[in-house]
Design a protein around this motif. Structure first.
Motif, short mmCIF file in Angstrom:
data_model
loop_
_atom_site.label_atom_id
_atom_site.label_comp_id
_atom_site.label_asym_id
_atom_site.label_seq_id
_atom_site.Cartn_x
_atom_site.Cartn_y
_atom_site.Cartn_z
N UNK A 163 37.38 -3.77 -0.30
CA UNK A 163 38.81 -3.99 -0.48
C UNK A 163 39.54 -2.65 -0.60
N UNK A 164 39.13 -1.71 0.26
CA UNK A 164 39.75 -0.39 0.22
C UNK A 164 41.17 -0.45 0.79
N UNK A 165 42.01 0.49 0.41
CA UNK A 165 43.39 0.50 0.88
C UNK A 165 43.44 0.69 2.39
N UNK A 166 42.55 1.53 2.89
CA UNK A 166 42.54 1.83 4.32
C UNK A 166 41.17 1.46 4.88
N UNK A 167 41.20 0.73 5.99
CA UNK A 167 39.95 0.35 6.64
C UNK A 167 39.90 1.01 8.02
N UNK A 168 38.84 1.79 8.25
CA UNK A 168 38.73 2.50 9.52
C UNK A 168 37.58 1.89 10.32
N UNK A 169 37.86 1.45 11.53
CA UNK A 169 36.82 0.88 12.38
C UNK A 169 36.72 1.72 13.64
N UNK A 170 35.58 2.42 13.79
CA UNK A 170 35.41 3.33 14.92
C UNK A 170 34.67 2.62 16.04
N UNK A 171 35.38 2.10 17.01
CA UNK A 171 34.82 1.35 18.14
C UNK A 171 33.73 0.38 17.68
N UNK A 172 34.05 -0.52 16.76
CA UNK A 172 33.00 -1.34 16.14
C UNK A 172 32.37 -2.35 17.09
N UNK A 173 33.05 -2.72 18.16
CA UNK A 173 32.54 -3.82 18.97
C UNK A 173 32.02 -3.37 20.32
N UNK A 174 31.94 -2.06 20.52
CA UNK A 174 31.53 -1.54 21.84
C UNK A 174 30.11 -1.97 22.20
N UNK A 175 29.23 -2.02 21.18
CA UNK A 175 27.83 -2.32 21.47
C UNK A 175 27.55 -3.81 21.61
N UNK A 176 28.61 -4.62 21.57
CA UNK A 176 28.40 -6.06 21.67
C UNK A 176 28.80 -6.54 23.06
N UNK A 177 28.26 -7.71 23.42
CA UNK A 177 28.64 -8.19 24.75
C UNK A 177 30.05 -8.78 24.71
N UNK A 178 30.60 -8.99 25.90
CA UNK A 178 31.99 -9.31 26.10
C UNK A 178 32.46 -10.54 25.31
N UNK A 179 31.66 -11.59 25.35
CA UNK A 179 32.05 -12.84 24.67
C UNK A 179 32.16 -12.64 23.17
N UNK A 180 31.09 -12.01 22.60
CA UNK A 180 31.06 -11.76 21.17
C UNK A 180 32.22 -10.87 20.76
#
Lengths: 335, 295
Positions: A163-180
């Motif tokens: 529950x941090x004030x700022x959430x940083x997501x660095x290309x989190x979904x790149x390694x997943x396939x398209x549908x997911x």
């Protein structure tokens, strides 16, 4: 809480720093190609690297000198980062337990008392996060028993649980396939709207900016390019770089003596859209279709162009064709 | 449709022959000797399990076996943690790294009897750099005369010779861990020990199993280095199974007992390695974390 960058340089020796404000509760998609400084920005915000120049403010408070673990920032990496010998439940709880331990260390005399309540609060929070990410049935599993998508959900859950004030997501979904990727993107949008966190999400895909972003921030080679609402940046790019970054495939170019002309692939057609449409004579090179849309590759004044049209278009390779675009959609950039 | 023939068996034949000549026939020859008393080429008597019984009752065999187990345990207890510590201490990149890796690999490249020679001279109490220095420092040290000194020297030699193997294997495992795992642990405020235990150890576990297995097998078979360094002495204090076996088979030409000894020796190594492997793999929580979509 809002996050403000003041004259922040992403790498040493950059000619200029970045001034930008990530508004409270908004999701900003940071868009750029490889080595555009997206990851560098994430690492600077999280405090993993020290900024070469400039400073960061959260709600007006300078956090530039603050140690990474003390910043109110949670981070999700491109690689699926979990602790292999902990269950999903333990993984989700780990940052919370670490925080309680830290607090216990700082105020040693409070320790014995608050632990029972803390443990219950942690368990509640873990369950809530797990339910929202649909991994509540996997709490007793170990990371290696999960699929890639589930592992990344756990990693995202570890960040959300804080529950941090700022959430940083660095290309989190790149390694997943398209549908997911699409599915998780949708869930992330809903979740971050609920938590009202300030979210920074990096990507190289303009579609992600439209799908997720309240705002978009364009970067190129460590430099600020443009920011704003995705639709605004799409329709009014300040430069060729901005137009190209918000276009997939990239914009079609023509070189004038002192200017560039750029047309997005989706704005070209084989029939004139209006009476005053601009015409571009071209030769068809190749056609690729997926049923719902067709990409026609052409040569226009010795440049490679792509036309994106709806449905299946019958274009014959080698044939001459005239491409049309509404004059309003032909962007002109001075050199 | 083709008629159902058994010609496919011919395809397996080369493998059957290869395995037969490389493993089964030599081993069965030894087993054959171990159940006979051979006086000369014509005169041989079937004695059943007598040689096995005799070997197991032989106090020198039992002593050598216990020594062997003690030696293997000691070197594992030292080499594995030391190897991990060294691997963690190595820089992950930079110009120094290739140099350090080459330096680490040097002991592994030295022939075993040369290692024995090096340490034999190195540890000599009169002229050896180590031996003379230790004596000059006021310690009474003589590895050819005192049992503990012989053991200390032997273990130091093995640690010097083989710790690099553990280090290099562990280092290879460590470099495969994504940097993001360390950064996440840093954000979680993990201590150095926690980083090792929760981030690194689970991911180098399978490499460590291989390292322990290799060192266990090799140390159970140790022959050349103690043969050159101490010759099994003082007395029989550093006589391991392989040395005792050699003196029995080559020195005294007791083919029957030596064959029984060999079979038992082989079974001991097999048993210990199997025990280690199944106990480690049995307690593991599933497959390797690098499997398929694992980390």
């Amino acid at each position: 809480m809002s996050l403000r960058l003041k004259q922040l340089k992403l790498r040493a020796g950059a000619p200029s720093g970045i001034d930008h404000e990530f508004a409270d509760g908004e999701l900003t998609v940071v868009l750029g190609r490889h080595h555009s400084g997206k990851s560098a920005l994430c690492r600077l915000i999280a405090g993993l690297d020290a900024a070469p120049a400039g400073s960061l403010f959260i709600d007006g408070i300078d956090i530039s000198g603050l140690n990474a673990r003390l910043r109110p920032v949670a981070m999700v990496f491109q690689a699926f980062v979990n602790y292999p010998n902990w269950t999903v439940e333990q993984n989700l709880a780990s940052p919370l337990r670490a925080r309680h331990r830290r607090r216990g260390r700082d105020t040693a005399h409070h320790q014995g008392r608050g632990n029972g309540g803390d443990a219950q609060a942690v368990a509640r929070r873990v369950r809530m996060v797990a339910e929202s990410l649909q991994i509540d049935l996997l709490l007793d599993r170990y990371p290696h028993e999960l699929s890639g998508g589930q592992q990344q959900r756990v990693a995202i859950g570890r960040a959300l649980a804080q529950d941090a004030a700022v959430l940083v997501l660095d290309e989190p979904l790149v390694n997943l396939d398209y549908k997911l990727r699409e599915e998780l993107e949708g869930q992330l949008r809903t979740l971050t709207r609920q938590t009202r966190q300030t979210v920074i999400y990096t990507s190289s895909d303009p579609l992600a900016a439209f799908a997720l972003g309240d705002r978009v921030l364009l970067l190129k080679a460590g430099e600020y390019v443009q920011s704003g609402r995705p639709v605004d940046v799409y329709s009014r790019p300040v430069s060729l770089v901005a137009a190209d970054l918000m276009s997939d495939p990239g914009v079609n170019l023509l070189f004038g003596p002192d200017h560039w002309l750029a047309v997005r692939p989706e704005h070209l057609s084989f029939k004139p859209p209006s009476a005053d449409a601009t015409a571009f004579p071209a030769t068809i090179v190749e056609r690729e279709t997926n049923g719902s849309e067709t990409f026609v590759h052409c040569r226009c004044q010795d440049e490679n162009w792509v036309v994106r049209s709806i449905g299946v278009t019958d274009a014959v390779a080698g044939a001459a064709a005239t491409l049309y675009a509404d004059p309003a959609n032909v962007m002109r950039f001075e050199r | 449709m083709q008629a159902n023939t058994n010609k496919a068996w011919l395809g397996v034949l080369p493998v059957v022959l290869l395995v037969a000549f490389s493993a089964v026939i030599p081993l069965m020859t030894v087993v054959n000797y171990s159940v006979q008393d051979i006086f000369d080429v014509q005169t041989r008597v079937f004695v059943g399990f007598d040689w096995y019984r005799e070997t197991l009752r032989d106090p020198r065999f039992v002593d050598a076996l216990l020594r062997q187990i003690l030696f293997s345990s000691l070197i594992l207890v030292i080499e594995i943690p030391l190897g991990i510590v060294l691997a963690r201490g190595l820089p992950r990149e930079g110009r120094l790294l290739p140099l350090l890796l080459v330096l680490l690999a040097v002991p592994l490249l030295i022939p075993w009897n040369v290692v024995g020679m090096i340490w034999q001279i190195f540890a000599r109490p009169d002229i050896g750099l180590l031996g003379a220095a230790v004596n000059a420092a006021g310690f009474d040290y003589n590895f050819t005369g005192v049992v503990t000194d012989a053991w200390v020297t032997l273990i130091a030699m093995d640690v010097w010779h083989w710790t690099s193997l553990v280090t290099l294997l562990t280092f290879a495992g460590l470099t495969a861990i994504p940097g993001a795992c360390y950064q996440a642990a840093m954000l979680d405020d993990a201590s150095r020990w926690q980083v090792f235990w929760y981030v690194e150890f689970p991911r180098i576990r399978s490499v460590l199993v291989i390292a322990v297995l290799l060192r266990l097998m090799d140390s159970l078979m140790i022959y050349t280095e103690p043969f050159v360094l101490t010759g099994g002495g003082p007395g029989n204090a550093t006589t391991f199974l392989s040395q005792y076996l050699t003196s029995m088979a080559v020195g005294q030409f007791d083919v029957g007992p030596a064959a029984a000894f060999s079979v038992l020796y082989f079974l001991v190594i097999l048993l210990l390695c199997w025990l280690f492997y199944t106990s480690v793999m049995g307690s593991s929580k599933g497959p390797d974390p690098y499997d398929e979509d694992g980390l």
